[in-house]
Design a protein around this motif. Structure first.
Motif, PDB file in Angstrom:
ATOM      1  N   MET A   1       0.733  -1.167  -0.058  1.00 19.78           N
ATOM      2  CA  MET A   1      -0.102   0.153  -0.188  1.00 19.78           C
ATOM      3  C   MET A   1       0.771   1.378   0.159  1.00 19.78           C
ATOM      4  N   THR A   2       0.425   2.193  -0.798  1.00 24.24           N
ATOM      5  CA  THR A   2       1.411   3.351  -1.130  1.00 24.24           C
ATOM      6  C   THR A   2       0.706   4.368  -0.045  1.00 24.24           C
ATOM      7  N   GLY A   3       1.686   5.333  -0.013  1.00 26.40           N
ATOM      8  CA  GLY A   3       1.323   6.524   1.086  1.00 26.40           C
ATOM      9  C   GLY A   3       0.136   7.161   0.602  1.00 26.40           C
ATOM     10  N   ALA A   4      -0.227   7.360  -0.564  1.00 27.41           N
ATOM     11  CA  ALA A   4      -1.355   8.071  -1.389  1.00 27.41           C
ATOM     12  C   ALA A   4      -2.618   7.184  -0.813  1.00 27.41           C
ATOM     13  N   THR A   5      -2.610   5.702  -0.674  1.00 29.26           N
ATOM     14  CA  THR A   5      -3.636   5.069  -0.354  1.00 29.26           C
ATOM     15  C   THR A   5      -4.101   5.216   1.253  1.00 29.26           C
ATOM     16  N   TRP A   6      -2.804   5.288   1.899  1.00 26.95           N
ATOM     17  CA  TRP A   6      -2.888   5.435   3.446  1.00 26.95           C
ATOM     18  C   TRP A   6      -3.714   6.833   3.542  1.00 26.95           C
ATOM     19  N   PHE A   7      -2.935   7.885   2.843  1.00 24.53           N
ATOM     20  CA  PHE A   7      -3.606   9.283   2.829  1.00 24.53           C
ATOM     21  C   PHE A   7      -5.138   9.171   2.547  1.00 24.53           C
ATOM     22  N   GLY A   8      -5.591   8.398   1.595  1.00 27.21           N
ATOM     23  CA  GLY A   8      -6.880   8.310   0.898  1.00 27.21           C
ATOM     24  C   GLY A   8      -7.930   7.648   2.045  1.00 27.21           C
ATOM     25  N   ILE A   9      -7.227   6.662   2.821  1.00 25.81           N
ATOM     26  CA  ILE A   9      -7.977   5.859   3.946  1.00 25.81           C
ATOM     27  C   ILE A   9      -8.323   7.075   5.167  1.00 25.81           C
ATOM     28  N   GLY A  10      -7.221   7.925   5.372  1.00 29.15           N
ATOM     29  CA  GLY A  10      -7.363   8.764   6.376  1.00 29.15           C
ATOM     30  C   GLY A  10      -8.302   9.768   6.198  1.00 29.15           C
ATOM     31  N   ALA A  11      -8.397  10.180   4.879  1.00 24.41           N
ATOM     32  CA  ALA A  11      -9.289  11.006   4.495  1.00 24.41           C
ATOM     33  C   ALA A  11     -10.814  10.673   4.524  1.00 24.41           C
ATOM     34  N   VAL A  12     -10.944   9.465   4.413  1.00 19.31           N
ATOM     35  CA  VAL A  12     -12.228   8.612   4.527  1.00 19.31           C
ATOM     36  C   VAL A  12     -12.689   8.830   5.944  1.00 19.31           C
ATOM     37  N   PHE A  13     -11.975   8.633   6.587  1.00 15.57           N
ATOM     38  CA  PHE A  13     -12.409   8.530   8.098  1.00 15.57           C
ATOM     39  C   PHE A  13     -12.665  10.000   8.574  1.00 15.57           C
ATOM     40  N   VAL A  14     -11.892  11.042   8.082  1.00 12.90           N
ATOM     41  CA  VAL A  14     -12.282  12.438   8.419  1.00 12.90           C
ATOM     42  C   VAL A  14     -13.497  12.648   7.718  1.00 12.90           C
TER      43      VAL A  14
END
Length: 73
Positions: A1-14
């Motif tokens: 998993m790339t950094g962009a994917t983790w960033f996107g997952i965090g954004a979904v939680f937000v």
């Protein structure tokens, strides 16, 4: 998993947290207190605006992250 994917997952939680705040603003206001640090009262409308802001920004960042616009390395 790339950094962009983790960033996107965090954004979904937000975004989900923002929707929760916007829908259940009385509950969100009760756990956060009744006033700001400067003593001004928190109104339900202001709490709802915060929730809507978080939902919109989180959704936008998630779309950017998952569409490939962020670098993957």
């Amino acid at each position: 998993m790339t950094g962009a994917t983790w960033f996107g997952i965090g954004a979904v939680f937000v975004a989900l947290w923002g929707v929760t705040i916007a829908v259940f603003n009385r509950w969100a206001q009760s756990i956060g207190g009744d006033e700001l640090a400067n003593g001004r009262p928190l109104t339900p409308r202001f709490v709802r605006v915060i929730g809507i802001f978080l939902a919109v920004v989180g959704t936008g960042i998630a779309v950017i992250a998952f569409s490939g616009l962020l670098p993957t390395s």
